[in-house]
Motif scaffolding. Structure first.
Motif, PDB file in Angstrom:
ATOM      1  N   UNK A  92       0.823  -1.215   0.000  1.00 11.00           N
ATOM      2  CA  UNK A  92       0.000   0.000   0.000  1.00 11.00           C
ATOM      3  C   UNK A  92       0.851   1.258   0.000  1.00 11.00           C
ATOM      4  N   UNK A  94       0.528   5.028   0.936  1.00  8.18           N
ATOM      5  CA  UNK A  94      -0.355   5.927   1.697  1.00  8.18           C
ATOM      6  C   UNK A  94      -0.303   7.346   1.142  1.00  8.18           C
ATOM      7  N   UNK A  98       3.428   7.757   4.879  1.00  3.90           N
ATOM      8  CA  UNK A  98       3.418   7.017   6.159  1.00  3.90           C
ATOM      9  C   UNK A  98       4.701   6.215   6.364  1.00  3.90           C
ATOM     10  N   UNK A  99       5.835   6.850   6.057  1.00  7.73           N
ATOM     11  CA  UNK A  99       7.117   6.165   6.281  1.00  7.73           C
ATOM     12  C   UNK A  99       7.436   6.173   7.770  1.00  7.73           C
ATOM     13  N   UNK A 100       8.124   5.131   8.221  1.00  9.99           N
ATOM     14  CA  UNK A 100       8.503   5.055   9.643  1.00  9.99           C
ATOM     15  C   UNK A 100       9.683   5.992   9.865  1.00  9.99           C
ATOM     16  N   UNK A 103      13.193   4.864  11.149  1.00 13.24           N
ATOM     17  CA  UNK A 103      14.002   3.928  10.359  1.00 13.24           C
ATOM     18  C   UNK A 103      14.580   4.629   9.128  1.00 13.24           C
ATOM     19  N   UNK A 111      11.102  -3.269   5.102  1.00  8.97           N
ATOM     20  CA  UNK A 111      10.357  -3.648   6.311  1.00  8.97           C
ATOM     21  C   UNK A 111       9.521  -4.915   6.130  1.00  8.97           C
ATOM     22  N   UNK A 112       8.747  -4.960   5.039  1.00 10.67           N
ATOM     23  CA  UNK A 112       7.875  -6.121   4.800  1.00 10.67           C
ATOM     24  C   UNK A 112       8.668  -7.400   4.584  1.00 10.67           C
ATOM     25  N   UNK A 115      10.371  -8.089   8.449  1.00 19.56           N
ATOM     26  CA  UNK A 115       9.390  -8.433   9.499  1.00 19.56           C
ATOM     27  C   UNK A 115       8.356  -9.439   9.000  1.00 19.56           C
ATOM     28  N   UNK A 116       7.879  -9.243   7.767  1.00 17.55           N
ATOM     29  CA  UNK A 116       6.798 -10.095   7.261  1.00 17.55           C
ATOM     30  C   UNK A 116       7.298 -11.433   6.742  1.00 17.55           C
ATOM     31  N   UNK A 161       8.377   0.839  -1.116  1.00 12.63           N
ATOM     32  CA  UNK A 161       7.985  -0.036  -0.010  1.00 12.63           C
ATOM     33  C   UNK A 161       6.764  -0.875  -0.388  1.00 12.63           C
TER      34      UNK A 161
END
Lengths: 263, 257
Positions: A92, A94, A98-100, A103, A111-112, A115-116, A161
């Motif tokens: 997605x 945004x 909506x970046x962290x 980080x 990230x995905x 973590x994912x 991302x």
């Protein structure tokens, strides 16, 4: 509602979705189909329910009524684990990226994967740098933090991302809002290329008609929480729907009334 | 305006908030015992919540110990019982003042920081982004903060206990002319292990309160910058009050017999 979007081979199916916030009905029996491998753009004014619709599909908001199927799986009856598994198919972009902000850029993109998908950081970083290259950003940008980037660059990082995990479904939430026309076109081209290269199913929401015309195979219009027209992109100019005509031509006069207080 | 209706609204609102916080706490704790665990984030939070709070907790404890020694000395000299200074400093610091003041200091520092960080992530859709990246925000954001606070608070309080007693010792020996050897012997004679462990158990509970209320208010913040500010204030106020209230309950349980 007139719709000529094919319902066979649907990737995402929304049926009779109702969502209220207090006394305000935001989605009023909304039904929509996103065909597999196609790009559907939902257009509509501010407050028409576009973002709520996306959040309902992602499970961020629970509707009171209706059915949401992704690859035939009813998301509203899925357990948390089942929903998390389905969400691995999603990417997605945004509205504000909506970046962290804690980080680095490459960590945001990776990230995905880390973590994912439990990928090793070094391997994920290589993929992140490659994805940054796909959206026209050099490897040194990967070491920066989101606060050090311009709005257009943040959007491109957000896109990198969104496509990093090679998702089957990509959502674009107002992808060109807040960008100058040239950067908006750059983002539109990147979206078209990314979706085509991945063979992904795309669902976008926007009120930018230039963007909609560029990235859509199909367009649907939402008004007061309902889809009032849906069809192939090239048919929107002859929809015969006065609401659609007013919106795509950006006219103040028409059946859609804005709540503006006149002096 | 009907006053009963106003009271009713306040009571319903308070009950609703309590219910939401209870559900949030239950969800947070249920994720603490289920994998995956983000060890890197847990270590990072231990550094932020524990290590960076060390100076403020240490200074608070040291000066509190010193002040306590002064006050007890001047209060007790009327009854010629100055010898109790070392005992009361040790018991007061380890049982009550160490954990409570340490908890309040960390609440002011860490609970506010947690609420502000998570609140900003909420209003900028970063928490929603976590969900779309197939990452459970509870596991990624809440659990590391709970574990870090519950582990580091007792350690901080232990350091605070040592420095608080040392503060009393410095004032006792340098200003009040106590003999250093006698002061240390009196402290060690009257201080028992359960005085220290009870304070550390209390501080672990305070750690849970600090992390949970910071996360709860941050997670549920809305309305942009103003909402984040409100969440931060609410987190500090609520955690401070809950620390004091739970301290009373725990003291009653530990020392009622």
């Amino acid at each position: 509602m007139s719709s000529s979007i094919p319902t066979k081979d649907a990737k995402i199916e929304l049926t009779g979705i109702e969502k209220r916030f207090g006394k305000k009905t935001v989605l009023n029996g909304l039904s929509l189909t996103v065909p597999k491998g196609k790009s559907l753009v939902v257009i509509g004014g501010s407050g028409s329910g576009k973002s709520v619709m996306l959040k309902c599909i992602l499970g961020l908001i629970k509707p009171e009524k209706g059915r949401i199927r992704v690859d035939g799986k009813n998301m509203l009856k899925a357990t948390t684990q089942e929903r998390e598994k389905v969400l691995t198919k999603f990417g997605m972009l945004f509205q504000n990226a909506a970046l962290f902000d804690s980080l680095a850029v490459w960590e945001n993109v990776a990230f995905g994967l880390i973590q994912g998908r439990n990928m090793k950081r070094a391997e994920a970083k290589e993929i992140a740098i490659e994805k940054l290259g796909r959206v026209g950003l050099t490897p040194d940008v990967g070491e920066l933090y989101p606060a050090e980037l311009s709005g257009g660059m943040q959007k491109r990082v957000g896109l990198a991302r969104a496509i990093a995990t090679d998702p089957e479904i990509i959502f674009f939430d107002e992808p060109t809002t807040g960008l100058d026309p040239i950067m908006a076109d750059v983002i539109n081209n990147l979206i078209v290329d990314s979706v085509r290269d991945l063979g992904a199913t795309a669902l976008s929401i926007t009120h930018d008609m230039a963007s909609a015309r560029k990235i859509a195979d199909y367009i649907a219009m939402i008004y007061k929480g309902e889809i009032i027209w849906a069809g192939p992109r090239d048919e929107i100019d002859r929809s015969g729907n006065p609401y659609v005509d007013q919106f795509i031509n950006g006219r103040a006069d028409g059946p859609i009334k804005m709540d503006v207080l006149k002096p | 305006m009907n006053p009963l209706a106003v009271i009713g609204r306040v009571v319903i609102s308070a009950l609703g908030e309590t219910g939401r916080l209870s559900v949030f706490t239950w969800r947070g704790l249920s994720h603490v015992v289920r994998p995956p665990f983000y060890w890197r984030l847990i270590a990072q939070q231990m550094l932020r919540i524990g290590y960076f709070s060390l100076p403020v907790v240490a200074l608070t404890a040291f000066f509190t110990g010193g002040v306590l020694a002064l006050q007890i000395y001047h209060g007790s000299d009327q009854f010629n019982s100055e010898s109790i200074v070392a005992t009361i400093v040790a018991l007061g610091i380890t049982r009550e003042l160490g954990p409570v003041l340490g908890g309040l200091m960390v609440a002011g520092r860490a609970s506010a920081a947690i609420a502000a960080e998570l609140g900003t992530m909420r209003v900028t859709e970063q928490i929603d982004a976590l969900t779309t990246l197939a990452t459970n925000p509870f596991k990624y954001l809440v659990v590391p903060r709970i574990i870090a606070a519950m582990v580091t608070l007792p350690l901080l309080v232990f350091v605070g206990d040592v420095l608080g007693i040392f503060g009393g010792f410095v004032v006792g020996t340098q200003s009040l002319d106590f003999n250093a050897g006698v002061y240390i012997k009196t402290t060690s004679d009257f201080l028992e292990l359960e005085d220290i462990t009870s304070g550390m158990i209390k501080s672990a509970v305070f750690g849970l309160i600090i992390a949970m209320l910071g996360c709860y208010h941050g997670f549920n913040s809305k309305g942009g910058a103003q909402g984040v500010g409100r969440a931060t204030t609410n987190a500090v106020v609520a955690s401070s009050i809950l620390i004091l209230a739970s301290n009373y309950v725990m003291t009653s349980l530990f020392f009622s017999s």
